[in-house]
Design a protein around this motif. Structure first.
Motif, mmCIF file in Angstrom:
data_model
loop_
_atom_site.group_PDB
_atom_site.id
_atom_site.type_symbol
_atom_site.label_atom_id
_atom_site.label_comp_id
_atom_site.label_asym_id
_atom_site.label_seq_id
_atom_site.Cartn_x
_atom_site.Cartn_y
_atom_site.Cartn_z
ATOM 1 N N LEU A 25 -1.039 -4.553 15.220
ATOM 2 C CA LEU A 25 -1.215 -6.007 14.318
ATOM 3 C C LEU A 25 -0.206 -6.976 14.877
ATOM 4 O O LEU A 25 -0.557 -8.122 14.991
ATOM 5 N N LEU A 34 -7.450 -9.880 13.689
ATOM 6 C CA LEU A 34 -6.976 -8.809 12.919
ATOM 7 C C LEU A 34 -7.818 -7.617 12.851
ATOM 8 O O LEU A 34 -7.852 -6.319 12.944
ATOM 9 N N MET A 79 -3.644 -13.592 -0.855
ATOM 10 C CA MET A 79 -2.147 -13.579 -1.087
ATOM 11 C C MET A 79 -1.489 -15.075 -0.502
ATOM 12 O O MET A 79 -0.378 -15.139 -0.997
ATOM 13 N N PHE A 80 -2.069 -15.601 0.374
ATOM 14 C CA PHE A 80 -1.326 -16.776 0.946
ATOM 15 C C PHE A 80 -2.112 -18.156 0.748
ATOM 16 O O PHE A 80 -3.363 -17.973 0.542
ATOM 17 N N ASP A 81 -1.517 -19.219 0.938
ATOM 18 C CA ASP A 81 -2.277 -20.579 0.643
ATOM 19 C C ASP A 81 -2.774 -20.954 2.045
ATOM 20 O O ASP A 81 -2.139 -21.637 2.683
ATOM 21 N N MET A 82 -4.023 -20.369 2.469
ATOM 22 C CA MET A 82 -4.457 -20.757 3.494
ATOM 23 C C MET A 82 -5.830 -21.115 3.466
ATOM 24 O O MET A 82 -6.646 -20.827 2.831
ATOM 25 N N ILE A 93 -6.833 -2.017 2.268
ATOM 26 C CA ILE A 93 -7.014 -3.334 1.667
ATOM 27 C C ILE A 93 -7.919 -3.462 0.799
ATOM 28 O O ILE A 93 -8.085 -4.077 -0.234
ATOM 29 N N PHE A 120 0.898 -0.960 0.055
ATOM 30 C CA PHE A 120 0.065 0.058 0.014
ATOM 31 C C PHE A 120 0.828 1.185 0.188
ATOM 32 O O PHE A 120 1.932 1.012 0.477
ATOM 33 N N ASP A 169 -8.411 -21.124 8.451
ATOM 34 C CA ASP A 169 -7.296 -20.406 9.011
ATOM 35 C C ASP A 169 -7.340 -18.850 8.912
ATOM 36 O O ASP A 169 -7.212 -18.029 9.861
ATOM 37 N N GLN A 171 -1.459 -9.651 17.143
ATOM 38 C CA GLN A 171 -2.790 -10.466 16.932
ATOM 39 C C GLN A 171 -2.377 -11.197 15.697
ATOM 40 O O GLN A 171 -3.089 -11.642 14.897
ATOM 41 N N LYS A 209 4.071 -16.864 6.800
ATOM 42 C CA LYS A 209 3.333 -16.651 5.530
ATOM 43 C C LYS A 209 3.882 -15.393 4.976
ATOM 44 O O LYS A 209 4.336 -15.163 3.787
ATOM 45 N N TYR A 223 -7.073 -2.218 -2.740
ATOM 46 C CA TYR A 223 -5.943 -3.065 -3.122
ATOM 47 C C TYR A 223 -6.698 -4.253 -4.194
ATOM 48 O O TYR A 223 -6.213 -4.749 -4.998
ATOM 49 N N TYR A 238 6.000 -14.855 1.657
ATOM 50 C CA TYR A 238 5.625 -13.856 0.765
ATOM 51 C C TYR A 238 6.390 -12.817 0.007
ATOM 52 O O TYR A 238 6.865 -12.400 -1.036
ATOM 53 N N TRP A 270 -9.845 -8.704 5.637
ATOM 54 C CA TRP A 270 -8.690 -9.459 5.906
ATOM 55 C C TRP A 270 -8.966 -10.803 5.369
ATOM 56 O O TRP A 270 -7.789 -11.282 4.893
ATOM 57 N N LEU A 319 0.864 -17.079 10.509
ATOM 58 C CA LEU A 319 0.827 -16.065 9.695
ATOM 59 C C LEU A 319 1.990 -15.298 9.398
ATOM 60 O O LEU A 319 2.404 -14.818 8.439
ATOM 61 N N GLU A 371 -7.322 -15.990 11.893
ATOM 62 C CA GLU A 371 -6.631 -14.724 11.790
ATOM 63 C C GLU A 371 -7.453 -13.558 11.779
ATOM 64 O O GLU A 371 -7.279 -12.493 12.648
ATOM 65 N N LEU A 396 -8.009 -10.682 1.521
ATOM 66 C CA LEU A 396 -6.494 -10.502 1.539
ATOM 67 C C LEU A 396 -5.793 -11.703 1.863
ATOM 68 O O LEU A 396 -4.914 -12.117 1.012
ATOM 69 N N LEU A 397 -6.149 -12.452 2.930
ATOM 70 C CA LEU A 397 -5.208 -13.422 3.306
ATOM 71 C C LEU A 397 -5.347 -14.645 2.434
ATOM 72 O O LEU A 397 -4.549 -15.418 1.886
#
Lengths: 219, 219
Positions: free
Chosen positions: A102, B102, B87-90, B114, A88, B94, A105, A113, B117, A117, B80, A110, B98, B83-84
């Motif tokens: 953050l 958050l 971006m991530f393999d979750m 966010i 951002f 999971d 938490q 991860k 984006y 990334y 969130w 994470l 998170e 986004l998670l």
DNA sequence: ATTAATTTTTAAGTAAGCTTAAAAAATTTT
DNA sequence: AAAATTTTTTAAGCTTACTTAAAAATTAAT
């Protein structure tokens, strides 16, 4: 472990580094914005949890366990800063403010991860080292404070060690940015003031700023 | 406002939707894993803050202000998750876990970053609508529970309304995923069980599952 | 329509993380 | 080295967000 505890061990770790181990309760209290009494109380409590060693009237010393906790929180903080900065369009001050919340938490999972990334970066956008998932800092820091450098030499900015908006606004305005090059044109009166050349501009910085800007010699 | 308060108004909002406005303290207490007494206490407190209307022995009703607070927390949660997930393999479970933490430590500013984006998505990875920055849900939901559909017809999965790991593991294993197509081959005994065809496999679901899977007819 | 069961409320109490005020110790100044 | 100042500690108290136990009200069952 609570947010209060995480912030407490983090404050001890940071103040220990910054102020040459002046980690007496008053110093930590100031950092956290709480009363001295609260800091003493918390110190006693954390001693029973084996996070620090407490002796009356002595500086607080993190145990191995406490140090690891501090470094894992710092890891999360710096990973968030790196992520938010990359994704951002946010200022150093803004990413710091968000990361400050953050960091408490965020699971280890994470954090890993995020690290993955980003390609497991070793430094955050301030140039601060990012501890690994075991809470270890493996990079060795050769940088020095801008207040401690030699006239005439060229340096690369390696670290902007601050949380302060004013400071970051000033930096942004003047090209003081991680990785940028500057030349020290003059040191005044016992290094209380430093004149530098950066981006074709000459600026004079006082010690408030030169003590939190870290640089490496530009060979 | 504290995390406890944000979770409280969120629980009222969610239970209100899910359980046809059974938002009596006991129901909220169960959702949050606290005692009924604590829920009553909190309800009284939040009434003084104009977040809800409290009348003894009556269901709790969010005020406009309380509803907006709930929706803004839900907005952060779902952003969130989006986004998670991207971006991530979750797993869905999971990302939910998170996001649950958050969501309370995210400024409106960051939430908007966010959202931007991600291209201001209207739905999260479960198919749940993402409120806008004013706490409004502008999409209208035409989906129905899988327990309420007709034999022989084809549907598209629009929503997996759960926080449960077991459920998500089951879904992942069987291709039950937001956007996928299924055909209802048979409804058994008053819709207590539903047989569906998905990914060339026939599976039978009981009402525990069919009541939290939402679908739209596949025209 | 009573009785039984459940839910809600009230009351009292707890732990965490603070506060302020005053006492004790350490540090700095003269 | 004594006095003044500052810091640390102790003590008592507060707020938030819970708890358990018992009373009151509601809801369900017979």
């Amino acid at each position: 472990m609570s947010v209060a505890i995480e912030n407490f061990v983090k404050a001890i770790y940071k103040n220990g580094k910054r102020d040459n181990n002046d980690t007496k309760p008053g110093n930590i209290a100031k950092e956290l914005g709480i009363s001295n009494a609260a800091a003493t109380d918390m110190a006693k409590k954390l001693a029973t949890k084996d996070l620090l060693n407490y002796e009356k009237y002595q500086p607080l010393q993190l145990t191995k366990k406490g140090t690891k906790m501090a470094l894992l929180v710092i890891r999360k903080h710096r990973l968030w800063e790196a992520l938010l900065f990359k994704m951002f369009d946010m200022s150093l001050h803004d990413i710091h403010r968000e990361a400050e919340l953050l960091e408490h938490q965020t699971s280890d999972f994470l954090a890993n991860k995020i690290s993955e990334y980003l390609g497991n970066p070793k430094f955050d956008p301030h140039g601060d080292p990012i501890p690994n998932s075991n809470g270890e800092i493996t990079t060795k820091d050769t940088s020095v404070q801008l207040s401690n450098v030699q006239e005439g030499k060229s340096y690369i900015i390696s670290r902007l060690m601050s949380d302060d908006k004013e400071f970051f606004d000033f930096c942004a305005l003047n090209g003081l940015k991680y990785g940028n090059t500057l030349v020290v044109s003059k040191q005044f009166s016992n290094n209380k003031m430093t004149q530098i050349l950066i981006n074709n501009n000459t600026i004079v910085l006082n010690q408030d700023f030169t003590s939190i800007i870290y640089v490496n010699e530009n060979h």
